[in-house]
Design an enzyme around this catalytic site. Structure first.
Site, PDB file in Angstrom:
ATOM      1  N   LYS A 116     133.161  31.937  39.606  1.00  0.00           N
ATOM      2  CA  LYS A 116     132.717  33.734  38.718  1.00  0.00           C
ATOM      3  C   LYS A 116     131.845  33.848  38.591  1.00  0.00           C
ATOM      4  O   LYS A 116     130.580  34.390  38.462  1.00  0.00           O
ATOM      5  CB  LYS A 116     134.269  34.060  38.660  1.00  0.00           C
ATOM      6  N   LYS A 199     137.447  33.660  50.596  1.00  0.00           N
ATOM      7  CA  LYS A 199     138.812  34.797  50.791  1.00  0.00           C
ATOM      8  C   LYS A 199     138.380  36.678  50.097  1.00  0.00           C
ATOM      9  O   LYS A 199     137.463  36.275  50.080  1.00  0.00           O
ATOM     10  CB  LYS A 199     139.530  34.397  49.641  1.00  0.00           C
ATOM     11  N   LYS A 202     138.106  41.486  45.878  1.00  0.00           N
ATOM     12  CA  LYS A 202     137.652  43.284  44.912  1.00  0.00           C
ATOM     13  C   LYS A 202     135.815  42.469  45.159  1.00  0.00           C
ATOM     14  O   LYS A 202     135.388  43.618  44.538  1.00  0.00           O
ATOM     15  CB  LYS A 202     138.336  43.365  44.067  1.00  0.00           C
TER      16      LYS A 202
HETATM   17  P1  ATP Z   1     138.906  40.466  41.661  1.00  0.00           P
HETATM   18  O1  ATP Z   1     137.987  39.561  43.031  1.00  0.00           O
HETATM   19  O2  ATP Z   1     138.114  40.480  40.698  1.00  0.00           O
HETATM   20  O3  ATP Z   1     139.261  38.645  41.314  1.00  0.00           O
HETATM   21  P2  ATP Z   1     140.475  40.053  43.662  1.00  0.00           P
HETATM   22  O4  ATP Z   1     140.544  40.322  44.484  1.00  0.00           O
HETATM   23  O5  ATP Z   1     140.379  38.017  43.283  1.00  0.00           O
HETATM   24  O6  ATP Z   1     139.743  40.257  42.167  1.00  0.00           O
HETATM   25  P3  ATP Z   1     142.830  39.739  41.652  1.00  0.00           P
HETATM   26  O7  ATP Z   1     143.270  40.866  40.592  1.00  0.00           O
HETATM   27  O8  ATP Z   1     142.517  38.985  41.021  1.00  0.00           O
HETATM   28  O9  ATP Z   1     142.449  40.203  42.607  1.00  0.00           O
HETATM   29  O10 ATP Z   1     144.018  39.281  42.371  1.00  0.00           O
HETATM   30  C1  ATP Z   1     145.357  39.916  42.621  1.00  0.00           C
HETATM   31  C2  ATP Z   1     146.320  38.906  43.042  1.00  0.00           C
HETATM   32  O11 ATP Z   1     146.246  38.873  44.885  1.00  0.00           O
HETATM   33  C3  ATP Z   1     146.422  37.504  42.740  1.00  0.00           C
HETATM   34  O12 ATP Z   1     147.947  37.147  43.884  1.00  0.00           O
HETATM   35  C4  ATP Z   1     145.398  36.897  43.604  1.00  0.00           C
HETATM   36  O13 ATP Z   1     145.625  35.700  44.042  1.00  0.00           O
HETATM   37  C5  ATP Z   1     145.392  37.587  45.370  1.00  0.00           C
HETATM   38  N1  ATP Z   1     144.609  37.963  46.248  1.00  0.00           N
HETATM   39  C6  ATP Z   1     143.231  37.984  46.158  1.00  0.00           C
HETATM   40  N2  ATP Z   1     142.443  37.778  46.930  1.00  0.00           N
HETATM   41  C7  ATP Z   1     143.659  37.290  47.959  1.00  0.00           C
HETATM   42  C8  ATP Z   1     142.772  37.117  49.571  1.00  0.00           C
HETATM   43  N3  ATP Z   1     142.123  37.352  49.663  1.00  0.00           N
HETATM   44  N4  ATP Z   1     144.178  36.992  50.006  1.00  0.00           N
HETATM   45  C9  ATP Z   1     145.414  36.342  49.414  1.00  0.00           C
HETATM   46  N5  ATP Z   1     145.563  36.605  48.188  1.00  0.00           N
HETATM   47  C10 ATP Z   1     144.765  37.262  47.481  1.00  0.00           C
HETATM   48 MG    MG Z   2     141.133  37.136  41.849  1.00  0.00          MG
END
Ligand code: ATP
Ligand code: MG
Length: 337
Positions: A116, A199, A202
């Site tokens: 990040k 992955k 968001k």
């Molecule tokens: P950011 O990019 O802002 O970190 P994010 O997409 O990683 O957002 P988070 O809110 O950080 O989302 O994560 C929420 C949950 O979703 C966590 O348990 C994380 O491990 C899971 N998660 C996030 N992206 C994935 C993915 N691509 N596949 C499976 N699980 C995911």
């Molecule tokens: Mg995340």
């Protein structure tokens, strides 16, 4: 809440208006399942969201939206505790104690920070982004969680949580439950549709790479249809050689409850187009009622706020007890009131 049940805790960031398919399949589906077996706490982690810049009005709206989407996914406030992290000040308080137990080098090894901060530019990364895994440690330990349902990207942070729980217990006496990650192998990492080696995220995925659950269903259908695959034609699960197709098969299999081997049989001799068309229909069927339910919760802010207020009260009762014990063990003088 039955006291003989193990505890579960997890959090999701209000860093975007909509959750994505990776959040749902990797984490939220498990939140819903664990309500039945665990004394479960789920939190919208707004303290974590501000580790990268947020517009205040948007952050507020996204926190509501996150809670509405969790309820629309199937969280039931009678069977779990749903709350906003900043409503429970004990998180920041225990977070400080945990900061003081963590080695600088130990924190520097967290790969999420490296990824990040690289994205935002190392000189613009905040100290908050650096220490957020330690706040996450506090989130988990406050509830004496046995299991933490998360995606694969969070495994390292759960390891850190275990290390710090052991360290605190060793130094000050038995205080915290040492938690285990609860990661479903098949869906622990859902990949970006345009770059199936990273992955879905968001904050990092391109618009075409991410299926946002609140998007117009036909937009999501189009994204599935233009997902990157490979130059072969065979529909076969092979994460190494065929990451794009394997990702689509994982999504299809989980949303429909069909085994991947059965899908491989069903699509034998058919091209990627057929798989993508059918999956886009499956997805539309799933997101349409999800969006409607989310809108219903958003349309009734008094009910939503009531659920979050009750959740914060329930969470605080547990968190305050753990924090008081930790403060006492560390040697803080009790406040006389
Ligand atoms: P950011 O990019 O802002 O970190 P994010 O997409 O990683 O957002 P988070 O809110 O950080 O989302 O994560 C929420 C949950 O979703 C966590 O348990 C994380 O491990 C899971 N998660 C996030 N992206 C994935 C993915 N691509 N596949 C499976 N699980 C995911
Ligand atoms: Mg995340």
């Amino acid at each position: 809440m039955a006291l003989d049940r193990p505890r579960a805790l997890s959090g999701i960031q209000p860093t975007a208006g909509s959750f994505h398919l990776g959040n749902y399949l990797g984490a939220i589906r498990q939140y819903v399942a664990l309500q039945e077996t665990h004394d479960a706490f789920y939190t919208v982690v707004d303290l974590h969201a501000i580790t990268v810049p947020q517009d205040p009005a948007e952050l507020r709206a996204n926190s509501r939206l996150a809670a509405a989407q969790l309820l629309a996914s199937g969280l039931d406030p009678d069977r779990c505790t749903l709350f906003i992290q900043s409503h429970v000040p004990e998180h920041a308080q225990l977070g400080w104690v945990m900061n003081c137990l963590t080695g600088f080098g130990e924190a520097s090894r967290m790969t999420q920070f490296k990824d990040k901060s690289a994205k935002h530019g190392a000189d613009r990364a905040t100290v908050g982004l650096f220490t957020y895994p330690i706040l996450q440690v506090a989130d988990i330990l406050l509830y004496q969680a046995n299991h933490v349902p998360v995606g694969e990207d969070q495994r390292q942070h759960i390891e850190l949580t275990r290390d710090l729980a052991d360290r605190f217990n060793g130094r000050f006496g038995e205080t915290f439950t040492v938690p285990e990650p609860y990661i479903v192998k098949e869906t622990g990492k859902i990949y970006d549709l345009q770059d199936p080696t990273v992955k879905m995220s968001k904050s990092a995925s391109t618009p075409k790479g991410i299926v946002s659950l609140l998007d117009e269903p036909k937009v999501s259908a189009k994204k599935i249809k233009s997902a990157v695959t490979d130059l072969e034609t065979e529909i076969r699960f092979d994460e190494e050689k065929k990451p794009g197709v394997s990702n689509l098969l994982t999504i299809y299999s989980t949303l429909t409850g069909t085994a991947i081997a059965e899908l491989e049989r069903r699509y034998e001799g058919k091209g990627y187009g057929a798989l993508k068309t059918d999956l886009s229909e499956v997805l539309v069927e799933w997101v349409t009622p999800f969006r409607e339910r989310t809108q219903e919760y958003l349309g009734d802010p008094a009910t939503l706020d009531g659920i979050l207020a009750k959740g914060a009260d329930k969470a605080r009762a547990v968190a305050a007890e753990t924090l008081a014990d930790a403060y006492d063990k560390v040697g803080f003088l009790p406040a006389v009131r």
